[in-house]
Design a protein around this motif. Structure first.
Motif, PDB file in Angstrom:
ATOM      1  N   THR A  26      53.574  45.408  45.407  1.00 34.72           N
ATOM      2  CA  THR A  26      54.459  44.246  45.563  1.00 34.72           C
ATOM      3  C   THR A  26      55.820  44.439  44.891  1.00 34.72           C
ATOM      4  OG1 THR A  26      53.464  43.139  43.646  1.00 34.72           O
ATOM      5  CG2 THR A  26      52.532  42.600  45.811  1.00 34.72           C
ATOM      6  N   GLY A  65      47.930  45.747  45.419  1.00 34.22           N
ATOM      7  CA  GLY A  65      49.093  46.378  44.768  1.00 34.22           C
ATOM      8  C   GLY A  65      49.972  45.390  44.024  1.00 34.22           C
ATOM      9  N   LEU A  68      50.641  46.625  39.959  1.00 30.72           N
ATOM     10  CA  LEU A  68      50.905  48.054  39.823  1.00 30.72           C
ATOM     11  C   LEU A  68      52.380  48.283  39.522  1.00 30.72           C
ATOM     12  CD1 LEU A  68      49.115  49.518  42.986  1.00 30.72           C
ATOM     13  CD2 LEU A  68      48.172  49.266  40.668  1.00 30.72           C
ATOM     14  N   ALA A 102      35.100  43.069  47.902  1.00 31.11           N
ATOM     15  CA  ALA A 102      36.232  43.408  47.033  1.00 31.11           C
ATOM     16  C   ALA A 102      37.595  43.347  47.716  1.00 31.11           C
ATOM     17  CB  ALA A 102      36.014  44.801  46.441  1.00 31.11           C
ATOM     18  N   GLY A 129      46.568  39.379  45.361  1.00 27.35           N
ATOM     19  CA  GLY A 129      45.665  40.519  45.200  1.00 27.35           C
ATOM     20  C   GLY A 129      44.279  40.245  45.755  1.00 27.35           C
ATOM     21  N   THR A 130      43.374  41.155  45.425  1.00 20.35           N
ATOM     22  CA  THR A 130      42.041  41.142  46.018  1.00 20.35           C
ATOM     23  C   THR A 130      40.978  40.644  45.023  1.00 20.35           C
ATOM     24  OG1 THR A 130      41.793  43.439  45.299  1.00 20.35           O
ATOM     25  CG2 THR A 130      42.519  43.079  47.577  1.00 20.35           C
ATOM     26  N   ALA A 134      40.125  41.332  40.664  1.00 21.83           N
ATOM     27  CA  ALA A 134      40.140  40.188  39.738  1.00 21.83           C
ATOM     28  C   ALA A 134      39.415  40.496  38.418  1.00 21.83           C
ATOM     29  CB  ALA A 134      39.562  38.949  40.417  1.00 21.83           C
ATOM     30  N   GLY A 140      43.620  35.506  34.839  1.00 16.11           N
ATOM     31  CA  GLY A 140      43.569  34.211  34.190  1.00 16.11           C
ATOM     32  C   GLY A 140      44.814  33.396  34.470  1.00 16.11           C
ATOM     33  N   ALA A 141      44.650  32.080  34.460  1.00 17.38           N
ATOM     34  CA  ALA A 141      45.791  31.166  34.602  1.00 17.38           C
ATOM     35  C   ALA A 141      45.317  29.761  34.272  1.00 17.38           C
ATOM     36  CB  ALA A 141      46.346  31.204  36.029  1.00 17.38           C
ATOM     37  N   ILE A 189      34.203  52.053  41.564  1.00 15.79           N
ATOM     38  CA  ILE A 189      35.053  51.254  42.461  1.00 15.79           C
ATOM     39  C   ILE A 189      34.271  49.976  42.749  1.00 15.79           C
ATOM     40  CG2 ILE A 189      35.985  51.068  44.810  1.00 15.79           C
ATOM     41  CD1 ILE A 189      36.599  54.045  44.729  1.00 15.79           C
TER      42      ILE A 189
HETATM   43  C1  LIG Z   1      53.615  36.608  41.783  1.00 10.35           C
HETATM   44  C2  LIG Z   1      52.438  37.131  40.982  1.00 10.35           C
HETATM   45  C3  LIG Z   1      51.752  36.269  40.158  1.00 10.35           C
HETATM   46  C4  LIG Z   1      50.659  36.742  39.399  1.00 10.35           C
HETATM   47  N1  LIG Z   1      49.997  35.861  38.604  1.00 10.35           N
HETATM   48  C5  LIG Z   1      48.943  36.275  37.866  1.00 10.35           C
HETATM   49  C6  LIG Z   1      48.229  35.359  37.036  1.00 10.35           C
HETATM   50  O1  LIG Z   1      48.533  34.183  36.972  1.00 10.35           O
HETATM   51  N2  LIG Z   1      47.182  35.843  36.304  1.00 10.35           N
HETATM   52  C7  LIG Z   1      46.793  37.151  36.371  1.00 10.35           C
HETATM   53  O2  LIG Z   1      45.824  37.513  35.684  1.00 10.35           O
HETATM   54  N3  LIG Z   1      47.440  38.039  37.161  1.00 10.35           N
HETATM   55  C8  LIG Z   1      48.507  37.641  37.903  1.00 10.35           C
HETATM   56  N4  LIG Z   1      49.174  38.527  38.708  1.00 10.35           N
HETATM   57  C9  LIG Z   1      48.763  39.950  38.715  1.00 10.35           C
HETATM   58  C10 LIG Z   1      47.843  40.331  39.908  1.00 10.35           C
HETATM   59  O3  LIG Z   1      47.951  39.406  40.937  1.00 10.35           O
HETATM   60  C11 LIG Z   1      46.380  40.429  39.482  1.00 10.35           C
HETATM   61  O4  LIG Z   1      46.235  41.365  38.443  1.00 10.35           O
HETATM   62  C12 LIG Z   1      45.470  40.854  40.654  1.00 10.35           C
HETATM   63  O5  LIG Z   1      44.119  40.769  40.277  1.00 10.35           O
HETATM   64  C13 LIG Z   1      45.753  42.262  41.167  1.00 10.35           C
HETATM   65  O6  LIG Z   1      45.018  42.455  42.344  1.00 10.35           O
HETATM   66  P1  LIG Z   1      45.353  43.617  43.345  1.00 10.35           P
HETATM   67  O7  LIG Z   1      44.303  43.634  44.392  1.00 10.35           O
HETATM   68  O8  LIG Z   1      46.747  43.475  43.834  1.00 10.35           O
HETATM   69  O9  LIG Z   1      45.191  44.886  42.400  1.00 10.35           O
HETATM   70  P2  LIG Z   1      46.081  46.209  42.377  1.00 10.35           P
HETATM   71  O10 LIG Z   1      47.435  45.865  41.864  1.00 10.35           O
HETATM   72  O11 LIG Z   1      45.995  46.899  43.673  1.00 10.35           O
HETATM   73  O12 LIG Z   1      45.302  47.061  41.271  1.00 10.35           O
HETATM   74  C14 LIG Z   1      45.334  46.645  39.926  1.00 10.35           C
HETATM   75  C15 LIG Z   1      44.360  47.516  39.118  1.00 10.35           C
HETATM   76  O13 LIG Z   1      43.024  47.272  39.556  1.00 10.35           O
HETATM   77  C16 LIG Z   1      42.406  48.472  39.996  1.00 10.35           C
HETATM   78  N5  LIG Z   1      41.574  48.113  41.142  1.00 10.35           N
HETATM   79  C17 LIG Z   1      41.965  47.476  42.273  1.00 10.35           C
HETATM   80  N6  LIG Z   1      40.916  47.276  43.088  1.00 10.35           N
HETATM   81  C18 LIG Z   1      39.837  47.817  42.456  1.00 10.35           C
HETATM   82  C19 LIG Z   1      38.460  47.950  42.812  1.00 10.35           C
HETATM   83  N7  LIG Z   1      37.973  47.482  43.963  1.00 10.35           N
HETATM   84  N8  LIG Z   1      37.630  48.571  41.925  1.00 10.35           N
HETATM   85  C20 LIG Z   1      38.094  49.053  40.746  1.00 10.35           C
HETATM   86  N9  LIG Z   1      39.394  48.969  40.377  1.00 10.35           N
HETATM   87  C21 LIG Z   1      40.256  48.354  41.224  1.00 10.35           C
HETATM   88  C22 LIG Z   1      43.559  49.403  40.346  1.00 10.35           C
HETATM   89  O14 LIG Z   1      43.181  50.761  40.246  1.00 10.35           O
HETATM   90  C23 LIG Z   1      44.579  49.013  39.307  1.00 10.35           C
HETATM   91  O15 LIG Z   1      44.276  49.650  38.093  1.00 10.35           O
HETATM   92  C24 LIG Z   1      50.269  38.098  39.480  1.00 10.35           C
HETATM   93  C25 LIG Z   1      50.973  38.972  40.327  1.00 10.35           C
HETATM   94  C26 LIG Z   1      52.058  38.487  41.073  1.00 10.35           C
HETATM   95  C27 LIG Z   1      52.790  39.427  41.996  1.00 10.35           C
END
Ligand SMILES: Cc1cc2nc3c(=O)[nH]c(=O)nc-3n(C[C@H](O)[C@H](O)[C@H](O)COP(=O)(O)OP(=O)(O)OC[C@H]3O[C@@H](n4cnc5c(N)ncnc54)[C@H](O)[C@@H]3O)c2cc1C
Length: 349
Positions: A26, A65, A68, A102, A129-130, A134, A140-141, A189
């Motif tokens: 992102t 993403g 990241l 997931a 995200g996914t 989580a 958390g929020a 994973i």
């Molecule tokens: C606008 C915005 C607001 C946000 N607000 C919050 C918030 O309020 N609270 C909060 O906690 N976060 C927040 N985030 C951060 C983010 O959304 C979270 O951390 C989310 O869980 C990331 O999910 P993702 O699928 O995009 O993970 P990615 O960014 O793709 O990966 C993050 C990490 O998780 C690992 N990972 C991903 N999938 C797996 C899997 N299946 N198994 C093992 N490891 C894995 C990756 O290797 C990497 O280390 C925010 C982000 C944005 C852009």
């Protein structure tokens, strides 16, 4: 293994070679995955990992993403987890266990639960995200963390290639932390996560002005909608302005440090944590003068100084330089070290 040796390799049709990761993070930074697999089934996931192991390639899994910071090309195989499906295991009294695959979009999981009249994760609405990511940083929020409802995750063991169940209490959850982020990074994973939800949850309304924005006798849906509203007001939508949410963790400091900051800045925003204090990193950045700052195509979001944004850059250098400046200035002003929240990927090994 060197890049040109891969000419000799063959790979399954869902794996591509030298593929841009720009649409998979992102922040929108444009670096390449040496190999990229978008997987939609457990069979594809296992076959991808087997293939990588056969060729001695490191494996990195990503979801949406949104947490990241990619700072260079990523060697080996990047797996984009798009496993989908939601299953309700059983319901008793007013509780249900729900398993989210997931690759499900986390916000859709929250919205789906609210539609079923099930509460417990409504404060976590609109976190991008996914579902599989989580638990990784224990999202958390508004006073709720995913660990509060998580029962277990199912994960692929990268050594044995078997699916294992891991109970929530084994995962080492803490503030934006779990074992998946560190010691289990190359071990598992996550393929699904199971939460226990309730039709009559205790609503958490004490954080971020939720209570004031709520009707009297609020419902699960009221909380969900208020959280969505408040977040939309404050945070940039990555589809419009590239960002990865909070760029820094809220630093936890001793009472002595907190009191010395408070003497100089009585308005400091902090929350008590046992014998320590969690300082609002957004407030520290704001007070140090960074809110709305821009340079070289990157900047600090004008409505929330905790969020760094990428306006025009293809590469991460300008953002890394801005991060270093902010950290140095916050340290100079308050004597507090900021720690980055997003996970760093890529670059020279
Ligand atoms: C606008 C915005 C607001 C946000 N607000 C919050 C918030 O309020 N609270 C909060 O906690 N976060 C927040 N985030 C951060 C983010 O959304 C979270 O951390 C989310 O869980 C990331 O999910 P993702 O699928 O995009 O993970 P990615 O960014 O793709 O990966 C993050 C990490 O998780 C690992 N990972 C991903 N999938 C797996 C899997 N299946 N198994 C093992 N490891 C894995 C990756 O290797 C990497 O280390 C925010 C982000 C944005 C852009």
């Amino acid at each position: 293994m060197l890049m040109n040796e891969h000419k000799l390799l063959e790979w399954p049709e869902w794996i591509s070679h030298k593929t841009s990761l720009q649409s998979f993070n992102t922040f929108g930074f444009d670096y390449q995955a040496e190999f990229l697999a978008v997987v939609e089934s457990i069979e594809q996931l296992i076959a991808s990992v087997k293939w990588a192991k056969c060729h001695d390639l490191p494996v990195t899994v990503i979801g949406g993403g949104s947490n990241l910071l990619i700072k260079g090309d990523v060697a080996g195989l990047v797996i984009v987890n798009q496993l989908s499906g939601i299953a309700v295991h059983y319901s008793y009294d007013d509780c249900s266990e729900v398993t989210f695959s997931a690759g499900e979009n986390w916000h859709n999981c929250v919205a789906w639960s609210v539609d079923q009249g099930l509460g417990g994760i409504e404060n976590l609405a609109l976190i991008p995200g996914t579902a599989g990511a989580a638990p990784v940083q224990n999202i958390g929020a508004y006073g709720v963390e995913v660990k509060d409802t998580l029962q277990r995750v199912t994960a692929l063991d990268l050594e044995t290639l078997e699916l294992v169940e891991i109970e929530a209490n084994q995962c080492g959850f803490a503030y934006r932390e779990s074992k998946f982020k560190h010691e289990w990074k190359s071990k598992y994973i996550i393929t699904s996560m199971t939460v226990r939800l309730s039709a009559t949850p205790t609503l958490v309304l004490e954080y971020g002005g939720l209570l004031q924005a709520m009707p009297s006798s609020p419902t699960i849906r009221d909380v969900f909608e208020t959280v969505c509203h408040v977040r939309r007001e404050k945070l940039p939508d990555p589809a419009e302005v590239a960002n990865s949410g909070s760029f820094f963790k809220n630093p936890v400091v001793s009472d002595v440090v907190y009191q010395s900051i408070r003497t100089q800045y009585p308005e400091v925003v902090a929350f008590v944590q046992g014998k320590q204090w969690k300082l609002a990193a957004g407030w520290l950045n704001d007070r140090a003068g960074w809110k709305g700052y821009q340079e070289n195509g990157v900047g600090v979001y004008p409505k929330q100084a905790l969020v760094l944004v990428n306006y025009t850059c293809q590469k991460a250098d300008a953002l890394l330089a801005l991060e270093a400046k902010i950290k140095a200035s916050v340290y100079k002003t308050f004597g507090v070290e900021l720690e980055r929240e997003p996970v760093l990927l890529g670059g020279p090994v």
